[in-house]
Enzyme design. Structure first.
Site: not given
Length: 467
Positions: A82, A157, A181
């Site tokens: 990520k 996210s 997330s």
């Protein structure tokens, strides 16, 4: 096995194929890079693709296969990271175009562990700006889309990570979870997502941040893959402010543990924000029915989360101000959150209040092994659905949508999101299981039991097969 089948093969199985010399690390990387080139322009799952580095790494690993049989567990398996986390010599944008030239010269602690486990990194996946939104539409980047239906968000996210795994653009992914997330994107995309216990995965090279609400963890197609990645990234790094002992046996071994009857609570509403929508309620009730069939003791009840909402908001939004970015570089929601940030004293008061409520929530688990909740309170939103709203309206929508998630971040308890089926829009439905502190092994064993009773690995998005 054809290339599409390989792209959707679980990471542990890919590792075995490599060990048996049935496929090479280079062949796998080339398959995933070709799929990324074909599908990512529509999906928006990667910000940065490190094709040259991945090919060079895969070539070296392919050559090494001819000289040694001593291999780390995920040798040659492609993974994504990520874009909130540092990989040495790779751009790290935090979802903000002002940071396109930000190139760290170090690996985050868990990234070093990922490399030690033998993975090959394909690139950096899309995130909302600073990880502050449960959808992945940062200004200056294409929005990430859900491979099951491109009109909808893959969540956030860690939306890019989940979209990439669900579409067969990596074998497995790392995500992070500061308020849902990992669990939210896993739920939106029909995957397994583990939010580990606080202290399970090191935050090195930094220490404690935002009262420990955010953790790194796995997003995968199967419970076993997620468990094995958690094994790989867990563990103390010198100087960590808090840590947990290594599990005994491993989390992967927990997928084979035979469970006795567990005491399981469930609910479909979150105080004080109300009931989940019909699809999310159905997912919980369907899971409850299966748990009863498997012999567990199930009762409808849940802790009172109402005292958590305000202090958690204060702690969470402080992360925006702590980013170090100038306010004018932020997108409107984060600019608004920045402006709302209070004093250091207010932040510390909120941390104290959050921890008081967290103790009350953890006490609920004195008589319960697992709590089953929806992941979100309603089904995924469409891409751009909230774009015309004011920051205040968006923030309130976010609070109401992700309401089942922040409690586990505040308490530091483990939680796992697992798929249970599909809704009327063809989008995945999921539930989350929340466990006692440090009890990932119990959650993983239970999730594996549910997976065996209701397999989902054979489902693939049509978009990812036909393009």
């Amino acid at each position: 096995m054809n290339e599409v089948d390989l792209a959707f093969t679980p990471a542990l199985e890919l590792a075995q194929l490599i060990r048996r010399r049935e496929v090479s690390p280079l062949e796998l990387v080339e398959i995933y890079l070709e799929r990324i080139g074909q599908l990512n322009p529509q999906l928006g799952s990667y910000f940065t693709v490190t094709a040259e580095e991945a090919i060079a790494d895969a070539k070296a690993k392919t050559e090494l296969l001819t000289t040694t049989s001593e291999l780390p567990p995920f040798f040659g398996v492609p993974i994504s990271i990520k874009d909130l986390n540092a990989v040495a010599d790779v751009t790290c944008t935090f979802g903000n175009p002002a940071l396109l030239n930000n190139i760290p010269n170090y690996d985050d602690g868990f990234v070093a562990k990922i490399k030690q486990a033998g993975f090959t990194i394909l690139g950096k996946t899309a995130t909302s700006e600073l990880g502050s939104c449960p959808y992945t539409e940062p200004t200056g980047f294409p929005p990430a889309r859900n491979p099951w239906n491109l009109e909808y968000t893959p969540g956030g996210s860690s939306g890019g990570a989940a979209a990439a795994v669900a579409a067969g653009l990596c074998a497995i992914a790392q995500g992070s979870d500061g308020g849902g997330s990992i669990r939210g994107p896993a739920a939106c995309c029909g995957l397994v997502g583990i939010k580990p216990s606080r202290g399970r995965v090191s935050k090195a090279p930094v220490g404690e941040r935002l009262a420990g609400i955010a953790v790194n963890g796995p997003i995968a197609r199967t419970v076993a893959d997620a468990a094995a990645l958690l094994d790989a990234i867990s563990g103390y790094v010198t100087g960590d402010p808090y840590w947990l002992p290594d599990p005994e046996p491993s989390f992967l071994a927990a997928t084979q543990t035979k469970l006795g009857a567990l005491r399981i609570a469930f609910d479909t509403s979150i105080s004080p924000l109300g009931e989940a929508d019909a699809n999310c309620q159905q997912a919980v009730r369907q899971t409850v029915q299966l748990l009863e069939q498997l012999g567990h003791q199930v009762e409808q009840k849940s802790p009172d989360f109402s005292g958590l909402v305000e202090p958690f908001q204060i702690v969470w939004q402080a992360g925006v101000a702590a980013s170090g970015l100038p306010v004018e570089a932020l997108q409107p929601l984060n600019r608004w959150l920045f402006a709302r940030t209070g004093s250091v004293a207010q932040y510390l008061q909120a941390v104290s209040q959050m921890q008081i409520v967290a103790r009350q929530i953890v006490a609920f688990f004195d008589t319960v092994d697992v709590l089953v909740l929806p992941v979100y309170l309603h089904s995924p939103i469409r891409v751009g659905e909230w774009a015309a709203l004011s920051p205040e309206e968006i923030f309130q929508n976010i609070i109401e949508w992700v309401a089942p998630c922040p409690a586990a971040n505040a308490t530091g308890q483990p939680a796992i999101a697992i798929p249970v089926g599909f809704d009327s829009n063809g989008l995945p439905m999921s539930v989350q299981l929340i466990g006692k502190p440090a009890a990932e092994a119990t959650l993983i064993s239970l999730a594996a039991q549910l997976e065996a009773a209701n397999p989902w690995i054979h489902h693939r998005p049509a978009f990812a097969i036909s393009g």
